[in-house]
Scaffold this active site. Structure first.
Site, PDB file in Angstrom:
ATOM      1  N   LYS A 289       0.826  -1.200   0.000  1.00  0.00           N
ATOM      2  CA  LYS A 289       0.000   0.000   0.000  1.00  0.00           C
ATOM      3  C   LYS A 289       0.858   1.247   0.000  1.00  0.00           C
ATOM      4  CE  LYS A 289      -1.246  -0.914   4.841  1.00  0.00           C
ATOM      5  NZ  LYS A 289      -2.448  -1.219   5.618  1.00  0.00           N
ATOM      6  N   ARG A 290       2.130   1.039   0.149  1.00  0.00           N
ATOM      7  CA  ARG A 290       3.014   2.193   0.052  1.00  0.00           C
ATOM      8  C   ARG A 290       3.409   2.478  -1.399  1.00  0.00           C
ATOM      9  NH1 ARG A 290       3.786   0.691   5.326  1.00  0.00           N
ATOM     10  NH2 ARG A 290       4.550  -1.367   4.795  1.00  0.00           N
TER      11      ARG A 290
END
Length: 536
Positions: A289-290
RNA sequence: GCCCCCAUCGUCUAGAGGACUAGGAUGUCAGCCUUUCAAGCUGAAGACAGGGGUUCGAAUCCCCUUGGGGGCGCCA
């Protein structure tokens, strides 16, 4: 103290999936009958948006619940107050719903085990932690973050194993009293067994065994009174009667911790299924998700909530996602939700991590777009067309010119965002013709092109009936009568009408534009070509 | 570094000892169709990581190597 255990006793009696696993020896009772309705959950954390790999895990959990006729539960694991992302939860929920996953219990729909948001269940974790401490399965640790950092630094310097050295585990009563008298804050740590093995049976991978010496005395309750994932997930999965813990493979390493907790609490173990991760298209590392936006090597978004914006159909994404790590059979690629539910099985999941097959998604989305009936296609397309063309949706909805073109657009796009470029010429007053030379077909002189264009205009001015069939037969007849190839006649029309050399078929465009607008554009093209020739 | 997981065409996958001359899909290339571009149809190239075992027989079972992934937080 006994009363504290009460809330955690299984409401459903001994689970059919019971597994008793103890350090050093393992007793397994296997084989869950397919007919047992499963309770699965997806438990995202609002510390970021939901990436496509997480979405697939949710999808698998959902599929399994539906396959067994059980329940799918949504739970929010918001015990990290420091990294909370304000709009993450809304986007996660919207994304899941868009994908077509529905939950039987969850924060927004309620349910018998409410609340489904961990930050609202704090007393449960605190009671559980107290119970563990009281029974010697956990202890209070008074180390400060600074002390721990120092410890780690020393361990690294001495090239020792890095990890909590359990110094607070062996504190005497007096020492503890002294620390607390100091007003020190504390965390609760698991008192992991010092030797033996912990094992669990993974539905996807089979038995996974760990030496407990690899385990840490993990923090269960933080100094702020919030539980860590390890405590919260076990307490909640038990409390919510989850039968199958389906989660990403990054959790395999901490699974033994959870198994220990179940054992300490005296609870039946759920079944575990750790789904393989989805790797970046490059293959380097799992999706994160980064990573935010689009993965390298592709123009596909990473975050679930962005897929609608990119013009993907939810049913296509659903189909696509289900096919990473699982397959319906040895030949079927396109199938609907019901079929997937019918055939899905956790045990059929391929344990190997897979790259995100970017190219296949666009193909599949195209298949789904073409499968839509035209009315549905129109309904779904309009918002995109409106956005990309800058034309109000209401106006587009009235615009009947679109109709003859729609089936052809549908056949040509892989994503709804590509539609605008196939119809944009309808929404300009004057098309940019670019180099007048572009009005000249291949193997044709500019002078001849002028003659052709002139003949086209004259013919179309006199044509009786402005429909595709008439226009086609008329123009073909013209070509034949004058000894021109069909392409020599069609190409300049295409260019004059749209300013492009790649468009939907010509006759629908003529019909869409109508006689007047078509002739206006043709005459303008003729004039430009003439001016160009005179200039030369 | 330590532990865990994994290993079939470029990619996603089928395959759970003989049905494998390893199947499907995507992508690529070629042909057909054709007013451009698509779609469609036909065809081509393309894989069991390596090495040892077990077995009459291994892509399938075991071991090692290599490679990839994950984990080792008062994050989930």
């Amino acid at each position: 103290m006994a009363s504290l255990r009460e809330p955690f006793i299984s409401r459903r009696g001994p689970s059919p999936v019971a597994r008793l696993i103890c350090p050093s020896f393992i007793i397994l009772s296997r084989n869950i009958p397919m007919t047992q309705p499963a309770r699965t959950r997806f438990a995202p954390s609002p510390t970021g948006y939901l990436h496509i790999g997480g979405a697939r895990t949710a999808l698998f959990a959902w599929l399994y619940a539906r396959h067994t006729g059980g329940q799918f539960i949504l739970r929010i694991e918001d015990t990290d107050r420091k990294r909370y992302v304000l709009d993450a939860l809304d986007k996660i929920i919207a994304g899941l719903r868009w994908l077509g996953l529905d939950w039987d219990e969850g924060p927004d729909v309620g349910g018998p085990h409410a609340p489904y948001i961990q930050s609202q269940r704090l007393p449960k974790y605190q009671e559980a932690a107290d119970w563990l401490v009281a029974h010697g399965h956990a202890y209070r640790c008074y180390c400060t973050p600074e002390e721990l950092a120092e410890m780690r630094a020393e361990q690294q310097a001495r090239k020792q194993k890095v990890g909590y050295d359990r110094r607070c585990r062996w504190l005497t009563q007096e020492e503890r009293a002294a620390k607390e008298a100091e007003g020190r804050s504390w965390v609760v740590r698991l008192a992991a067994p010092l030797e033996g093995e912990v094992a669990f049976e993974d539905e996807i991978r089979g038995r996974v065994t760990f030496d407990v010496r690899e385990l840490q005395d993990a923090v269960l309750l933080k100094a702020d009174g919030y539980p860590t994932y390890h405590l919260a997930v076990v307490v909640d999965d038990h409390d919510m009667a989850i039968t199958h813990v389906i989660r990403g493979e990054e959790w395999i390493s901490s699974a033994p911790l959870h198994v220990l907790l179940y054992q300490f609490f005296g609870w039946d173990l759920p079944a575990f299924a750790h789904t393989p991760s989805i790797l970046k298209p490059s293959g380097k590392g799992k999706l994160s998700k980064r990573d935010l936006k689009t993965p390298e090597g592709g123009n596909v978004p990473i975050m679930l909530h962005e897929y609608p914006d990119y013009g993907y159909l939810p049913e296509a994404l659903f189909n696509f996602l289900s096919g990473i790590g699982w397959s319906l059979d040895d030949r079927t690629e396109i199938y609907d939700r019901e079929t997937a539910i019918k055939h899905f099985d956790l045990k059929a999941i391929n344990p190997a991590p897979a790259r995100f097959p970017v190219e296949k998604l666009d193909w599949m989305n195209g298949v789904y777009i073409r499968q839509l009936d035209v009315e549905e296609f129109r309904r779904r397309l309009l918002p995109y067309l409106s956005r990309d063309l800058g034309v109000p949706e209401a106006e587009l909805a009235q615009d009947r010119r679109l109709n003859p073109l729609l089936p052809h657009v549908q056949e040509r796009i892989k994503r709804l965002t590509e539609a605008a470029q196939w119809v944009d010429y309808l929404y300009v007053d004057e098309v940019d013709l670019g180099d007048p030379q572009s009005l000249v077909p291949r193997k044709t002189t500019p002078e001849e092109a002028l003659v052709i264009l002139d003949a086209i205009i004259e013919t179309l001015e006199r044509v009786d009936g402005w429909d595709e069939e008439t226009l086609e037969s008329t123009l073909r007849a013209l070509a034949e009568a004058r000894g021109w190839k069909a392409g020599q006649v069609f190409a300049p029309i295409r260019q004059a009408l749209t300013g492009k050399k790649v468009t939907p078929p010509l006759f629908p465009i003529l019909v869409a534009l109508g006689k007047d607008a078509s002739l206006t554009r043709l005459r303008r093209a003729l004039n430009q070509l003439r001016a160009h020739l005179e200039q030369a």
